[in-house]
Design a protein around this motif. Structure first.
Motif, PDB file in Angstrom:
ATOM      1  N   LEU A 212       0.848  -1.183   0.000  1.00 44.96           N
ATOM      2  CA  LEU A 212       0.000   0.000   0.000  1.00 44.96           C
ATOM      3  C   LEU A 212       0.883   1.231   0.000  1.00 44.96           C
ATOM      4  CD1 LEU A 212      -2.504  -1.016   2.862  1.00 44.96           C
ATOM      5  CD2 LEU A 212      -2.659  -1.611   0.428  1.00 44.96           C
ATOM      6  N   VAL A 213       0.406   2.338  -0.606  1.00 36.82           N
ATOM      7  CA  VAL A 213       1.174   3.581  -0.619  1.00 36.82           C
ATOM      8  C   VAL A 213       0.320   4.716  -0.073  1.00 36.82           C
ATOM      9  CG1 VAL A 213       2.661   2.891  -2.535  1.00 36.82           C
ATOM     10  CG2 VAL A 213       0.492   4.064  -3.012  1.00 36.82           C
ATOM     11  N   ARG A 214       0.978   5.742   0.380  1.00 35.24           N
ATOM     12  CA  ARG A 214       0.311   6.901   0.996  1.00 35.24           C
ATOM     13  C   ARG A 214      -0.671   7.563   0.040  1.00 35.24           C
ATOM     14  NH1 ARG A 214       1.055  12.505   1.696  1.00 35.24           N
ATOM     15  NH2 ARG A 214       0.560  13.185   3.838  1.00 35.24           N
ATOM     16  N   ASN A 215      -1.846   7.891   0.557  1.00 35.78           N
ATOM     17  CA  ASN A 215      -2.835   8.664  -0.191  1.00 35.78           C
ATOM     18  C   ASN A 215      -2.501  10.143  -0.023  1.00 35.78           C
ATOM     19  OD1 ASN A 215      -5.069   9.921  -1.284  1.00 35.78           O
ATOM     20  ND2 ASN A 215      -6.542   9.086   0.200  1.00 35.78           N
ATOM     21  N   PRO A 216      -1.952  10.802  -1.059  1.00 30.55           N
ATOM     22  CA  PRO A 216      -1.539  12.207  -0.903  1.00 30.55           C
ATOM     23  C   PRO A 216      -2.713  13.161  -0.746  1.00 30.55           C
ATOM     24  CG  PRO A 216      -1.353  11.525  -3.193  1.00 30.55           C
ATOM     25  CD  PRO A 216      -1.715  10.295  -2.418  1.00 30.55           C
ATOM     26  N   ASN A 217      -3.918  12.677  -1.049  1.00 31.62           N
ATOM     27  CA  ASN A 217      -5.109  13.535  -0.986  1.00 31.62           C
ATOM     28  C   ASN A 217      -6.065  13.093   0.112  1.00 31.62           C
ATOM     29  OD1 ASN A 217      -4.327  15.053  -3.367  1.00 31.62           O
ATOM     30  ND2 ASN A 217      -4.876  13.213  -4.539  1.00 31.62           N
ATOM     31  N   TYR A 218      -5.496  12.465   1.158  1.00 32.53           N
ATOM     32  CA  TYR A 218      -6.359  11.993   2.238  1.00 32.53           C
ATOM     33  C   TYR A 218      -7.093  13.163   2.869  1.00 32.53           C
ATOM     34  CZ  TYR A 218      -7.793   9.105   6.247  1.00 32.53           C
ATOM     35  OH  TYR A 218      -8.517   8.424   7.202  1.00 32.53           O
ATOM     36  N   TRP A 219      -8.357  12.929   3.184  1.00 35.69           N
ATOM     37  CA  TRP A 219      -9.228  14.016   3.633  1.00 35.69           C
ATOM     38  C   TRP A 219      -8.983  14.446   5.073  1.00 35.69           C
ATOM     39  CZ3 TRP A 219     -12.770  12.519   7.447  1.00 35.69           C
ATOM     40  CH2 TRP A 219     -12.933  11.135   7.616  1.00 35.69           C
ATOM     41  N   LYS A 220      -8.145  13.702   5.805  1.00 39.52           N
ATOM     42  CA  LYS A 220      -7.750  14.129   7.146  1.00 39.52           C
ATOM     43  C   LYS A 220      -6.397  14.828   7.035  1.00 39.52           C
ATOM     44  CE  LYS A 220     -10.267  10.422   9.514  1.00 39.52           C
ATOM     45  NZ  LYS A 220     -10.211   9.333  10.525  1.00 39.52           N
ATOM     46  N   PRO A 221      -6.351  16.138   7.220  1.00 40.26           N
ATOM     47  CA  PRO A 221      -5.144  16.928   6.944  1.00 40.26           C
ATOM     48  C   PRO A 221      -3.907  16.399   7.682  1.00 40.26           C
ATOM     49  CG  PRO A 221      -7.007  18.375   7.386  1.00 40.26           C
ATOM     50  CD  PRO A 221      -7.456  16.983   7.703  1.00 40.26           C
ATOM     51  N   GLY A 222      -2.792  16.309   6.944  1.00 41.20           N
ATOM     52  CA  GLY A 222      -1.513  15.926   7.524  1.00 41.20           C
ATOM     53  C   GLY A 222      -1.307  14.437   7.675  1.00 41.20           C
ATOM     54  N   LYS A 223      -2.321  13.650   7.404  1.00 43.10           N
ATOM     55  CA  LYS A 223      -2.212  12.207   7.580  1.00 43.10           C
ATOM     56  C   LYS A 223      -2.340  11.513   6.222  1.00 43.10           C
ATOM     57  CE  LYS A 223      -4.131  12.304  12.273  1.00 43.10           C
ATOM     58  NZ  LYS A 223      -5.164  11.780  13.180  1.00 43.10           N
ATOM     59  N   PRO A 224      -1.794  10.316   6.119  1.00 43.61           N
ATOM     60  CA  PRO A 224      -1.005   9.560   7.092  1.00 43.61           C
ATOM     61  C   PRO A 224       0.444  10.033   7.098  1.00 43.61           C
ATOM     62  CG  PRO A 224      -1.162   8.295   5.090  1.00 43.61           C
ATOM     63  CD  PRO A 224      -1.980   9.540   4.864  1.00 43.61           C
ATOM     64  N   TYR A 225       1.235   9.522   8.032  1.00 46.74           N
ATOM     65  CA  TYR A 225       2.632   9.905   8.145  1.00 46.74           C
ATOM     66  C   TYR A 225       3.551   8.982   7.338  1.00 46.74           C
ATOM     67  CZ  TYR A 225       0.523  12.398  12.035  1.00 46.74           C
ATOM     68  OH  TYR A 225      -0.298  13.194  12.794  1.00 46.74           O
ATOM     69  N   LEU A 226       3.174   7.730   7.231  1.00 47.79           N
ATOM     70  CA  LEU A 226       3.991   6.757   6.505  1.00 47.79           C
ATOM     71  C   LEU A 226       3.887   6.966   4.997  1.00 47.79           C
ATOM     72  CD1 LEU A 226       2.868   3.564   8.474  1.00 47.79           C
ATOM     73  CD2 LEU A 226       5.103   4.701   8.685  1.00 47.79           C
TER      74      LEU A 226
END
Length: 533
Positions: A212-226
C-alpha cells in the motif's frame, strides 16, 4: 461486578500500552515504509466479502467507515464510538431511524467524490437490495434489521430500521464494515480495491506480498505519516520470528504469537514492545449435520462430550486460553457467561472422563466400539493455529471410538469449502470482530446464514435472538443472552472449545500502534502510525 472487571482490565491494558500511547506526544515524523509480517495468502482484497483477519488487517487502511471504535480506548465498547466518514449521527422515530451527517469534500482514490449515494449503495449491496452482487456476503445477517437506506442530499444518509437496535452502532464501527464506492464493480474490489482511506492499493502478489502507498489527498489533513506499508507473507512461524528479531520487520501480524512464542521473542529481543490480547476468535467444532452419519444427533452429542476444553487451553497456551460459550468470556467480554453459570452447562464440567464414558455408551449403542471405529477426516485451515487445534481434537475423538485423520486446506479455498458445506467434521477458529450478541447469534446461528456452517436451525430460539436485540436494559439483556447461549451449547450447534489469546509485537521505532484488548479486527488503518527514523 462484571462491568467493573471489564473496566479494570481496560485500566491494566492502559498501563501495558503506556509506551506506545505516550509516543504520540512526540513530534510525528513523515515518511518511511512500515514492514509487517503476514501469516498466509488472503483469499481476496475485499473486506466485505471475506471473513478473515488475513484480509481485514492489510486492507483496512484502504478504507473508511461511517464510524469507528475510539482508538484511544483499550477496549472496543458501544459507548466509545467516534466519527469517521460521518461527522455526527442522531436517533429518531423511537430509535427506528438513524441519520448520519457526512463529511464534505472526501474523494475516492480514483478522484471521484464520495457522497451519501456510496453509503446507500454499500448497504443496499450488503442487504441484497441491489443488482450489484457480492460473490460472498458473510455478514449479510448483521444487517437483518435494516428496512431501507435513503439519501438526503450528498451529505446525509438515513437508515430506517424495523425495530430498535442499540447495538447496530457497534456493527457500523467494526473493521468489517467499510464504505465501498458505487462506481467500482465488486469484482475489481477483490483484486484492486478503491477506498477513501489513508493508503492506496498498489500491489498484491499471491503468496508473496501486499503493498500500500500513501494517499496524498487523504481528507484528514496531515495524515497519514507513513509513505507505504508492505506485508510479506511468511507462513512458517519460526522463520517469521527470526526475521522479526533480526529487525527485518517493524511489526508482527496481529495475534500471531502464542503466549509461549511471545515470551520467546521478548527474550531474544527485549526491546520489542509486545501486547497479549484476547483475539475475539474461538475454536469451534463444526459437524455437518446434513451428512450421514452426522445427521444423527446422538453422534454429534458424543463428539461434544469427548472434548476436554481445559486440555486444549493447556496444550495450546499453557492454560491462558479461557473457556466459554458463544460470547467472549469476561473480563474482556461483556456478554460471556460467569464461571458459576458456565458450570451449569452440560459438557463444561470438570469431570471429563465421566462425559467421555457417557459418549462411549452412546457410540456403543450405535454399533461402534474398539473393534469398529468410525472413520472420518477432520478438515481444517492449513495454518498452524488451526492444525494444532485439529490434532488435539483428533486425539480426543480417539477416546470415543472415532478414528480421524487430518485434512489441511489452503486459506484461498478454506472459506469456500465451508460455505459449500464441503466437509464432514472440521476444526475451525473463527472471529466475529465485535463483542455483541447480535453479531454472534445472527452471523453464526441464524437459519440460512452464510456463516452458519453446521446448518443449525432453531426458529423458536431465533425469536429470542430478536427479543434480546431490542432490549435497552443491559442486565435483562445479558440474562436472556446467557440463556440463549446455553441452549446453543446444549443443542451442539457448533461446540465452542476455547477462546484464543495471542500477542502482537513491534519495535520501539514504531509509534502510534493501537491494540484493543478484546479484538484483533480493528485499529489497522495506520493513519496515526509513524516511524522514528
Amino acid at each position: 461486578m462484571r462491568g467493573s472487571r471489564l473496566f479494570g482490565a481496560a485500566a491494566i491494558l492502559c498501563g501495558l500500552l503506556a509506551p506506545g500511547f505516550a509516543s504520540v506526544a512526540m513530534t510525528q515524523q513523515q515518511g518511511g515504509t512500515l514492514r509487517v509480517t503476514h501469516r498466509d495468502n488472503p483469499p481476496s482484497a475485499s473486506i466485505l466479502e471475506e471473513a478473515t483477519i488475513s484480509t481485514d488487517m492489510p486492507f483496512m487502511a484502504v478504507f473508511n467507515n461511517l464510524v469507528v471504535f475510539d482508538p484511544e480506548s483499550p477496549v472496543n465498547r458501544l459507548d466509545r464510538i467516534v466519527p469517521d466518514l460521518a461527522t455526527s449521527w442522531a436517533w429518531s422515530d423511537d430509535n427506528r431511524t438513524l441519520t448520519f451527517q457526512l463529511h464534505h469534500n472526501v474523494t475516492w482514490h480514483d478522484g471521484k467524490p464520495f457522497t451519501s449515494a456510496d453509503v446507500k449503495c454499500t448497504w443496499d449491496m450488503l442487504t441484497g437490495k441491489t443488482d450489484s452482487k457480492l460473490r460472498k456476503n458473510p455478514r449479510k445477517t448483521w444487517w437483518f434489521n435494516i428496512k431501507d437506506v435513503a439519501t438526503d442530499g450528498d451529505d446525509k444518509v438515513v437508515f430506517h430500521l424495523k425495530d430498535p437496535q442499540p447495538s447496530i452502532m457497534a456493527m457500523f464501527a467494526s473493521g468489517f464494515a467499510p464504505v465501498y464506492p458505487c462506481h467500482v464493480p465488486a469484482n475489481q474490489m477483490r483484486t484492486h480495491p478503491i477506498g477513501t482511506g489513508p493508503f492506496m492499493f498498489k500491489e498484491f502478489k499471491q503468496n508473496e506480498s501486499i503493498k500500500l502507498v500513501r494517499n496524498p489527498n487523504y481528507w484528514k489533513p496531515g495524515k497519514p505519516y507513513l509513505d507505504a506499508i508492505e506485508y510479506t507473507i511468511i507462513p512458517n512461524r519460526a522463520t517469521m520470528v527470526l526475521a522479526m528479531v533480526t529487525g527485518k520487520f517493524n511489526l508482527t501480524f496481529t495475534g500471531e504469537l502464542t503466549p509461549q512464542l511471545m515470551k520467546d521473542i521478548q527474550q531474544q529481543a527485549p526491546s520489542l514492545q509486545c501486547v497479549m490480547q484476547s483475539t475475539n476468535t474461538q475454536g469451534n467444532l463444526l459437524v455437518n449435520r446434513e451428512r450421514p452419519p452426522f445427521d444423527n444427533p446422538l453422534i454429534r452429542k458424543a463428539m461434544t462430550l469427548a472434548i476436554d476444553r481445559k486440555a486444549f487451553s493447556d496444550i495450546l497456551s499453557q492454560g491462558a486460553y479461557p473457556v466459554g460459550g458463544a460470547n467472549l468470556p469476561p473480563p474482556e467480554g461483556f456478554w460471556g457467561w460467569s464461571k458459576e453459570y458456565m458450570e451449569t452447562v452440560p459438557g463444561y464440567g470438570a469431570d471429563v472422563e465421566k462425559s467421555r464414558e457417557e459418549a462411549r455408551k452412546i457410540m456403543r449403542s450405535l454399533g461402534y466400539g474398539p473393534d469398529h471405529l468410525l472413520p472420518l477426516k477432520v478438515t481444517t485451515r492449513n495454518i498452524q493455529d488451526y492444525r494444532d487445534a485439529a490434532v488435539i481434537l483428533i486425539d480426543h475423538l480417539k477416546t470415543i471410538y472415532i478414528q480421524a485423520e487430518l485434512e489441511p486446506i489452503d486459506t484461498s479455498v478454506w472459506y469456500a469449502r465451508l460455505l459449500r458445506k464441503d466437509f464432514s467434521v472440521a476444526m475451525n477458529i473463527q472471529g466475529t470482530g465485535t463483542d455483541d450478541p447480535d453479531v454472534q447469534f445472527f452471523e453464526n446461528y441464524l437459519c440460512g446464514s452464510e456463516r452458519n456452517y453446521t446448518s443449525y436451525c432453531n426458529p423458536e430460539l431465533e425469536k429470542k435472538f430478536h427479543e434480546q436485540s431490542m432490549m435497552q436494559d443491559i442486565d435483562a439483556r445479558r440474562k436472556l443472552v446467557w440463556e440463549i447461549d446455553k441452549q446453543l451449547q446444549e443443542d451442539g450447534a457448533r461446540p465452542v472449545v476455547f477462546f484464543a489469546e495471542a500477542g502482537t509485537c513491534w519495535w520501539p521505532r514504531v509509534h502510534g500502534i493501537r491494540i484493543a484488548r478484546n479484538t484483533i479486527y480493528n485499529h489497522w488503518r495506520f493513519e496515526d502510525v509513524w516511524l522514528d527514523q
